[in-house]
Design an enzyme around this catalytic site. Structure first.
Site, PDB file in Angstrom:
ATOM      1  N   ASP A  55       0.802  -1.122  -0.009  1.00 58.26           N
ATOM      2  CA  ASP A  55      -0.039  -0.034   0.004  1.00 58.26           C
ATOM      3  C   ASP A  55       0.889   1.257   0.061  1.00 58.26           C
ATOM      4  OD1 ASP A  55      -2.326   1.690   0.164  1.00 58.26           O
ATOM      5  OD2 ASP A  55      -2.706   1.085   2.104  1.00 58.26           O
TER       6      ASP A  55
ATOM      7  N   ASP B 104      -3.629   2.655  -5.631  1.00 54.42           N
ATOM      8  CA  ASP B 104      -2.378   2.577  -4.514  1.00 54.42           C
ATOM      9  C   ASP B 104      -1.924   1.299  -3.752  1.00 54.42           C
ATOM     10  OD1 ASP B 104      -4.517   3.179  -3.047  1.00 54.42           O
ATOM     11  OD2 ASP B 104      -3.440   4.464  -1.684  1.00 54.42           O
ATOM     12  N   GLU B 105      -2.752   0.095  -4.055  1.00 57.42           N
ATOM     13  CA  GLU B 105      -2.549  -1.035  -3.256  1.00 57.42           C
ATOM     14  C   GLU B 105      -2.809  -2.129  -4.105  1.00 57.42           C
ATOM     15  OE1 GLU B 105      -5.218  -1.715   0.100  1.00 57.42           O
ATOM     16  OE2 GLU B 105      -6.503   0.011  -0.764  1.00 57.42           O
TER      17      GLU B 105
END
Length: 296
Positions: free
Chosen positions: A7, A105-106
């Site tokens: 993350d 974003d992860e």
């Protein structure tokens, strides 16, 4: 299995700081225009400096302004974030083909085969320990490559399943790595607040606390039947999760289930003309995206 949950740290805010180095070390908020505390909409991302003032994502932007009026408030640049995200996912996939991207974003990365191919046998405790250290090395390699290429930091959780990896990642933030070995999973879960478990939100947590169920260990005392009464069709899954077990696979290609668009009005309204016109615009945007992705 050996799963990494990666993350990015305060992704949108961190990208903005990279693009404008003068913002580094300052509270940066990406989201709607605060309009001196009268703005509508929410915070999309807050830097760790901003979080010291109590700011966080999904907070009303007006509340964020009241808590920290001196913060740098910036509008989101989703085109840039998407481009950076693609670069990051390309780096991650260079380490493993089993990557499930869950947002810009992860991602979850299954590195079971990467690790096991390094050792011919993992029969004894020493070898198992080496396997988890190898997993830490792989996570470190990803983080180093992302930092070198994109000048951005991220955090990683490593565990025997997706749930443990995600919780561990949250504990590793910012810019850290936390490993929870397979044999540690059950004990790792027990002292956690029930809200830490993926699938338990604030409302469900409040209901559980009202019944004096505050920790995973409290939930673990319930019978499978009682857990099914609490969670319905998710009962069997939740019964396993409080014991550190999660069979959810890492799916490299996930089918798109829905596409949505939204807008926040400057003022509450019941004007039918404005509502219908806005609704038509949102429908057009959704239809365009459906067509672009060649979906039906």
């Amino acid at each position: 299995r050996i799963i990494i949950h990666l993350d990015m740290d305060a992704f949108f805010a961190q990208v903005e700081e990279r693009e404008s180095p003068q913002f580094r070390g300052l509270p940066v908020v990406v989201g709607a225009d605060p309009k001196h505390g009268r703005g509508r909409g929410v915070v999309s991302s807050a830097s760790y400096e901003a979080r010291k003032y109590g700011l966080h994502s999904a907070m009303p932007i007006s509340q964020a302004w009241r808590l920290c009026p001196s913060a740098i408030f910036l509008p989101p640049n989703f085109e840039l974030y998407s481009e950076v995200s693609e670069n990051i996912m390309r780096i991650i996939r260079s380490f493993s083909e089993q990557v499930e991207q869950t947002s810009l974003d992860e991602a979850y990365i299954d590195i079971t085969e990467n690790v096991r191919s390094t050792f011919s046998a993992i029969a004894n405790e020493r070898d198992r320990s080496e396997v988890w250290e190898k997993a830490r090395e792989i996570a470190g390699g990803m983080r180093e490559a992302i930092l070198k290429q994109e000048k951005l930091t991220c955090s990683c959780g490593i565990g025997p399943n997706k749930m443990i990896a995600k919780i561990a990642c949250g504990m590793a933030k910012p810019n850290g790595v936390k490993v929870v070995r397979g044999e540690e999973a059950a004990a790792f879960v027990e002292p956690l607040d029930v809200e830490k478990m993926p699938g338990i939100g604030k409302k469900t947590a409040a209901i559980l606390r009202a019944s004096d169920i505050r920790l995973m260990a409290d939930l673990k005392k319930l019978s499978e039947h009682d857990v099914e009464d609490l969670f319905g069709i998710r009962g069997k899954v939740m019964y396993a999760r409080v014991r550190g077990i999660d069979e959810d696979p890492v799916v490299a290609e996930r089918e798109v289930k829905s596409i949505g668009k939204e807008i926040t009005f400057e003022k509450d309204t019941r004007d039918p003309e404005l509502l219908i016109r806005t609704f038509e615009q949102l429908c057009t945007q959704v239809a365009r995206e459906v067509a672009e992705q060649e979906l039906m």
